[in-house]
Design a protein around this motif. Structure first.
Motif, PDB file in Angstrom:
ATOM      1  N   LEU A  74      39.387 -24.228  37.094  1.00  0.00           N
ATOM      2  CA  LEU A  74      38.931 -23.019  36.405  1.00  0.00           C
ATOM      3  C   LEU A  74      37.429 -23.104  36.114  1.00  0.00           C
ATOM      4  O   LEU A  74      36.679 -22.155  36.351  1.00  0.00           O
ATOM      5  CB  LEU A  74      39.710 -22.846  35.098  1.00  0.00           C
ATOM      6  N   LEU A  75      37.012 -24.249  35.631  1.00  0.00           N
ATOM      7  CA  LEU A  75      35.599 -24.482  35.300  1.00  0.00           C
ATOM      8  C   LEU A  75      34.709 -24.203  36.509  1.00  0.00           C
ATOM      9  O   LEU A  75      33.665 -23.563  36.407  1.00  0.00           O
ATOM     10  CB  LEU A  75      35.433 -25.930  34.833  1.00  0.00           C
ATOM     11  N   ARG A  76      35.170 -24.657  37.675  1.00  0.00           N
ATOM     12  CA  ARG A  76      34.366 -24.486  38.890  1.00  0.00           C
ATOM     13  C   ARG A  76      34.461 -23.079  39.462  1.00  0.00           C
ATOM     14  O   ARG A  76      33.778 -22.761  40.429  1.00  0.00           O
ATOM     15  CB  ARG A  76      34.771 -25.530  39.931  1.00  0.00           C
ATOM     16  N   SER A  77      35.304 -22.234  38.877  1.00  0.00           N
ATOM     17  CA  SER A  77      35.371 -20.828  39.302  1.00  0.00           C
ATOM     18  C   SER A  77      34.541 -19.940  38.393  1.00  0.00           C
ATOM     19  O   SER A  77      34.461 -18.730  38.619  1.00  0.00           O
ATOM     20  CB  SER A  77      36.819 -20.341  39.286  1.00  0.00           C
ATOM     21  N   LEU A  78      33.970 -20.524  37.344  1.00  0.00           N
ATOM     22  CA  LEU A  78      33.171 -19.733  36.406  1.00  0.00           C
ATOM     23  C   LEU A  78      31.774 -19.501  36.954  1.00  0.00           C
ATOM     24  O   LEU A  78      31.225 -20.346  37.661  1.00  0.00           O
ATOM     25  CB  LEU A  78      33.061 -20.448  35.056  1.00  0.00           C
ATOM     26  N   THR A  79      31.208 -18.349  36.599  1.00  0.00           N
ATOM     27  CA  THR A  79      29.828 -18.071  36.990  1.00  0.00           C
ATOM     28  C   THR A  79      28.963 -17.935  35.741  1.00  0.00           C
ATOM     29  O   THR A  79      27.882 -17.349  35.781  1.00  0.00           O
ATOM     30  CB  THR A  79      29.759 -16.785  37.835  1.00  0.00           C
ATOM     31  N   ILE A  80      29.470 -18.460  34.610  1.00  0.00           N
ATOM     32  CA  ILE A  80      28.724 -18.452  33.348  1.00  0.00           C
ATOM     33  C   ILE A  80      28.627 -19.896  32.847  1.00  0.00           C
ATOM     34  O   ILE A  80      29.454 -20.724  33.219  1.00  0.00           O
ATOM     35  CB  ILE A  80      29.447 -17.592  32.273  1.00  0.00           C
TER      36      ILE A  80
END
Ligand code: IMP
Ligand code: MG
Length: 187
Positions: free
Chosen positions: A64-70
């Protein structure tokens, strides 16, 4: 010596069979959740604080962390209730390693592997709420509503699953099977 350990470990294929949720499905869903979360928090002025509920949510949280753009920070809380069983009913819930300072006035996203009875998520939500975060939401990869005893709002949900105990993608049975890339039902 390693052969002995491997031999004593139950073979995953025997316990599992066909995945309930394939790794490709998980990857697609988690990626979409990451984008959705990034949109919801697009306008906050401080990095999002992700609080991972150990240990089961670590695999989900890492993807999930690596799918964030923030921008996001990472914290952990340890919650244990199940021991070696497949039901949490009547067992005391333990929370440990709860962070304090870093959550005050911050936007906090709790990350859980599965919401079952709701006791774990509810306990962590109550604890974190007392620290007065700017906002508090819950992301859960899995929702198993059949055994819910405490009402919990899941803001970002991966999949709703039937009333079966599941393993893989971080979820364990007696500490095992977390490494499986897909989710299997343990029947
Ligand atoms: P709850 O407190 O009853 O909602 O249970 C949530 C916790 O129990 C999760 O954080 C998991 O660690 C664990 N858990 C619940 N169901 C399962 C399952 O099917 N497989 C593995 N762990 C589970
Ligand atoms: Mg857990």
């Amino acid at each position: 010596m390693p052969e002995v350990l491997i031999a004593e470990r139950p073979a995953p294929t025997r316990a599992t069979g066909t995945p309930l949720i394939k790794s490709e499905q998980i990857a697609r869903r988690v990626h979409r959740l990451g984008k959705q979360i990034s949109t919801v928090y697009a306008d906050i002025y401080t990095p999002l604080v992700i609080v991972v509920i150990l240990k089961g949510a670590t695999v989900f949280a890492a993807d999930l962390l690596r799918s964030l753009t923030i921008p996001a920070e990472l914290e952990f809380v340890r919650a244990a209730s199940y021991g070696a069983g497949t039901s949490s009913h009547g067992q005391p819930l333990k929370l440990a390693g709860m962070v304090h300072g870093p959550l005050v006035n911050r936007h906090v996203l709790l990350v859980e592997d599965i919401v079952d009875s709701g006791r774990t998520a509810d306990a962590v939500i109550r604890r974190v709420s007392k620290l007065r975060p700017a906002s508090l939401r819950l992301a859960a990869l899995l929702d198993r509503p059949a055994r819910r005893s405490i009402d919990v709002k899941i803001d970002f949900k991966g999949f709703t699953i039937p009333d079966r105990f599941v393993i893989g993608y971080g979820l364990d049975y007696a500490g095992l099977y977390r490494e499986l890339p897909a989710i299997y039902s343990l029947s």
